[in-house]
Design a protein around this motif. Structure first.
Motif, short mmCIF file in Angstrom:
data_model
loop_
_atom_site.label_atom_id
_atom_site.label_comp_id
_atom_site.label_asym_id
_atom_site.label_seq_id
_atom_site.Cartn_x
_atom_site.Cartn_y
_atom_site.Cartn_z
N HIS A 1 -35.51 -18.37 45.55
CA HIS A 1 -35.53 -16.61 45.96
C HIS A 1 -36.48 -15.86 45.59
O HIS A 1 -37.25 -14.50 45.90
N LEU A 2 -37.58 -15.58 44.45
CA LEU A 2 -38.76 -15.34 44.26
C LEU A 2 -40.02 -15.51 44.22
O LEU A 2 -40.40 -16.67 44.62
N LYS A 3 -41.04 -14.21 44.48
CA LYS A 3 -42.30 -15.17 44.43
C LYS A 3 -42.34 -15.49 42.86
O LYS A 3 -42.18 -15.66 41.67
N ASN A 4 -44.10 -15.86 43.26
CA ASN A 4 -44.61 -16.55 41.45
C ASN A 4 -44.65 -15.69 40.59
O ASN A 4 -45.25 -14.04 41.15
N ARG A 5 -44.04 -15.82 39.52
CA ARG A 5 -43.92 -14.55 38.21
C ARG A 5 -42.80 -13.29 38.74
O ARG A 5 -42.91 -11.82 38.49
N GLY A 6 -42.11 -13.52 39.83
CA GLY A 6 -40.87 -13.09 40.04
C GLY A 6 -39.85 -12.17 39.46
O GLY A 6 -39.82 -13.75 38.62
N GLU A 7 -39.63 -11.63 38.95
CA GLU A 7 -38.86 -11.13 37.92
C GLU A 7 -36.43 -11.21 38.11
O GLU A 7 -36.78 -10.79 38.96
N LEU A 8 -36.19 -12.23 37.54
CA LEU A 8 -34.55 -11.78 36.84
C LEU A 8 -34.14 -10.98 35.70
O LEU A 8 -34.65 -11.28 34.53
N TRP A 9 -32.88 -9.92 36.29
CA TRP A 9 -32.48 -9.57 35.46
C TRP A 9 -31.19 -9.18 35.29
O TRP A 9 -30.60 -9.16 36.45
N ILE A 10 -30.00 -10.12 35.05
CA ILE A 10 -28.74 -9.27 35.08
C ILE A 10 -28.21 -9.13 33.60
O ILE A 10 -28.54 -9.07 32.35
N VAL A 11 -27.14 -8.41 33.33
CA VAL A 11 -26.17 -7.92 33.00
C VAL A 11 -24.43 -8.65 32.78
O VAL A 11 -24.13 -9.19 34.00
N ALA A 12 -24.28 -9.68 31.68
CA ALA A 12 -22.66 -9.77 31.42
C ALA A 12 -22.28 -9.73 30.26
O ALA A 12 -23.31 -9.33 29.67
N ASN A 13 -20.92 -10.16 30.71
CA ASN A 13 -20.51 -10.15 29.46
C ASN A 13 -21.15 -10.85 28.57
O ASN A 13 -21.31 -12.18 28.55
N ARG A 14 -20.68 -10.23 26.93
CA ARG A 14 -21.19 -11.10 25.56
C ARG A 14 -20.77 -12.92 26.04
O ARG A 14 -21.25 -13.50 25.57
N PHE A 15 -19.83 -12.56 26.19
CA PHE A 15 -19.11 -14.18 26.49
C PHE A 15 -19.34 -15.43 27.17
O PHE A 15 -19.21 -16.92 27.16
N LEU A 16 -19.94 -14.56 28.51
CA LEU A 16 -20.15 -15.75 29.53
C LEU A 16 -21.79 -15.84 29.37
O LEU A 16 -22.89 -15.75 29.51
N ASN A 17 -22.07 -17.27 29.21
CA ASN A 17 -23.08 -17.81 28.81
C ASN A 17 -23.62 -18.37 29.70
O ASN A 17 -23.80 -19.96 30.04
N TYR A 18 -24.43 -17.65 30.25
CA TYR A 18 -25.75 -18.05 31.47
C TYR A 18 -26.55 -18.59 31.17
O TYR A 18 -27.78 -18.70 31.79
N ALA A 19 -27.09 -17.85 30.17
CA ALA A 19 -28.87 -18.02 29.90
C ALA A 19 -28.80 -19.31 29.36
O ALA A 19 -29.63 -19.59 30.48
N PRO A 20 -27.62 -20.52 29.26
CA PRO A 20 -28.72 -22.19 29.69
C PRO A 20 -28.65 -22.08 31.04
O PRO A 20 -29.57 -23.08 31.53
N LEU A 21 -28.17 -22.23 31.88
CA LEU A 21 -27.72 -21.77 33.21
C LEU A 21 -29.46 -21.08 33.69
O LEU A 21 -29.81 -21.49 34.88
N ILE A 22 -30.08 -20.04 33.46
CA ILE A 22 -30.69 -19.98 33.39
C ILE A 22 -32.20 -20.33 33.17
O ILE A 22 -33.33 -20.60 33.26
N GLU A 23 -31.85 -20.81 31.87
CA GLU A 23 -33.08 -21.28 31.20
C GLU A 23 -33.42 -23.06 32.42
O GLU A 23 -34.34 -23.63 32.53
N GLN A 24 -32.07 -23.72 33.15
CA GLN A 24 -32.60 -24.69 33.35
C GLN A 24 -33.39 -24.92 35.18
O GLN A 24 -34.23 -25.28 35.10
N SER A 25 -33.28 -23.83 35.62
CA SER A 25 -34.02 -23.36 36.03
C SER A 25 -35.74 -22.44 35.75
O SER A 25 -36.98 -22.71 36.29
N PHE A 26 -35.45 -21.73 35.02
CA PHE A 26 -37.07 -20.55 34.93
C PHE A 26 -37.58 -20.99 33.49
O PHE A 26 -38.77 -20.93 33.19
N GLY A 27 -36.92 -22.25 32.79
CA GLY A 27 -37.42 -22.79 31.68
C GLY A 27 -37.52 -22.16 30.29
O GLY A 27 -36.97 -22.34 29.37
#
Length: 335
Positions: free
Chosen positions: A291-317
Motif C-alpha cells: 500500500h506504499l509508494k516506492n520509498r514509502g515509510e512504515l512506522w509501528i509502535v508495539a510492546n517489546r515482547f511482540l516480535n514484529y521485526a522479522p515479519l516486517i523484514e520478510q516484506s521490506f528487507g
C-alpha cells in the motif's frame, strides 16, 4: 455457534415482534430464529457489518437505527462505559414497557452489566448456561435522550511545541489519557515523510491529528474497524481545526487501506472484544508495503515482547528499531 447465541435460542420464546440485536457475533443466530421475529442488527464493528451483508436490516454506526422496536438484545461489550452508553441509547429509543435483554459471558462481567441494567427497571435473570447469562428488564418509564457531547471525554496532550485536544467516546482505546505506546511513538515522527499518510487503527485520532498538525499539506487517512473510533477522530480533528486534512475510512483490515501512500503509521490493535488477537497487526507487518509508494515509510509502535521485526523484514528487507523504552519499540521500514 457463539455460546451467547445458544443461550438466546434456549430462551427464544421471550422474543417477539421487532427485535434489535446489538453487538451480536457473526454466527447463524438470526437465521435460526422463529420467522415471526423481525430481527435487525446494530453494530459498530465494520467487519461484522460487512459479514452481515450490510442489508436494510443491518446498521453500522454509533447510534441505533431510527426504526421503532419492541425489544432489544444487547451482547455485552468489554467496556463498562460503552455499555452505559449503549443502554442509554437503547432505553431512550424504546417506548415505556419495551424489553431490554442483556447476554454475556461470566468472565467479562455479565453480572456487573446486569447491575447497570437495573437503572431502567426491575431486572430478572432468565438463564445461566454455556458460561453465559441472560438478563431481562422492562422499561418502567421513558428515558430522555442525551446529546453526544455528554458522552465525550477530552484531554490535552503536549508534543514538541504543540498542544492537541483529544476527544474520545466510550469504549475507544485510551479514552481518558495518552497511552504509553503512542507517547513513545510521537517524538519519533518528527522526521516522517510528507504527503498521503494512513493511521491504521486510529482510535481517538491522536497520531492522525499530530501528523495533520505537523504539516498542513498532509492528507491523513484515519482507518479503523470501530465506528466509535472513527467518530472520535472526527471530533478530535474538529476540536483542533484540522478537518480539511482528514479522510475517515471504516475498514475491515489492511486490505481496505488506500494504495500509493507515502507513509503508514500504527499503534496496531491486538484485541477483538475481550480476546487477544494478533492477526490484524501481523498482517499489517506483512502487507503494508503493498500500500506504499516506492520509498514509502512504515512506522509501528508495539510492546517489546511482540516480535514484529522479522515479519516486517520478510516484506521490506530491513527493519530498524528507532527507540526502545518503557516497554515499547518503535519499528521503521522503507519500501
Amino acid at each position: 455457534m457463539d455460546p451467547r447465541s445458544e443461550v438466546i435460542l434456549r430462551q427464544e420464546a421471550y422474543l417477539k415482534g421487532r427485535v434489535l440485536f446489538i453487538n451480536a457475533p457473526c454466527d447463524p443466530l438470526l437465521s435460526q430464529l422463529n420467522q415471526n421475529i423481525d430481527a435487525s442488527i446494530w453494530t459498530w464493528n465494520f467487519a461484522d457489518y460487512e459479514q452481515y451483508n450490510a442489508d436494510d436490516h443491518t446498521h453500522f454506526g454509533i447510534t441505533p437505527p431510527h426504526q421503532e422496536y419492541d425489544q432489544a438484545v444487547i451482547f455485552v461489550p468489554k467496556s463498562k462505559e460503552l455499555l452505559n452508553y449503549v443502554l442509554h441509547q437503547v432505553a431512550s429509543h424504546l417506548a415505556k414497557g419495551c424489553q431490554i435483554f442483556l447476554v454475556g459471558e461470566k468472565k467479562i462481567g455479565v453480572e456487573r452489566a446486569a447491575k447497570q441494567l437495573q437503572v431502567y427497571g426491575n431486572t430478572l435473570k432468565l438463564d445461566s448456561a454455556r458460561h453465559c447469562q441472560l438478563w431481562l428488564t422492562q422499561l418502567e418509564q421513558p428515558v430522555a435522550k442525551k446529546p453526544l457531547s455528554d458522552w465525550v471525554k477530552t484531554y490535552p496532550i503536549n508534543i514538541e511545541q504543540d498542544t492537541l485536544k483529544i476527544c474520545a467516546l466510550p469504549g475507544v482505546f485510551s479514552q481518558n489519557h495518552l497511552d504509553l505506546g503512542t507517547a513513545v511513538l510521537l517524538p519519533q515522527l518528527k522526521n516522517i515523510t510528507k504527503g498521503r499518510i494512513a493511521d491504521f487503527g486510529c482510535g481517538a485520532g491522536v497520531i492522525a491529528c499530530y501528523l495533520a498538525k505537523k504539516n498542513k499539506k498532509n492528507t491523513i487517512y484515519a482507518l479503523d474497524v470501530d465506528a466509535f473510533a472513527l467518530e472520535s477522530t472526527k471530533m478530535t480533528f474538529e476540536a483542533n481545526q484540522l478537518t480539511s486534512q482528514l479522510e475517515c475510512c471504516a475498514v475491515r483490515g489492511i486490505s481496505d487501506m488506500p494504495s500509493g501512500l507515502n507513509a503508514i503509521v500504527s499503534n496496531p490493535p491486538f484485541h477483538q472484544g475481550v480476546k487477544t488477537n494478533y492477526d490484524v497487526s501481523e498482517t499489517l507487518c506483512r502487507e503494508a508495503k503493498q500500500h506504499l509508494k516506492n520509498r514509502g515509510e512504515l512506522w509501528i509502535v508495539a510492546n517489546r515482547f511482540l516480535n514484529y521485526a522479522p515479519l516486517i523484514e520478510q516484506s521490506f528487507g530491513t527493519c530498524t528499531v528507532k527507540t526502545d523504552q518503557n516497554g515499547f519499540k518503535v519499528l521503521y521500514a522503507l519500501a
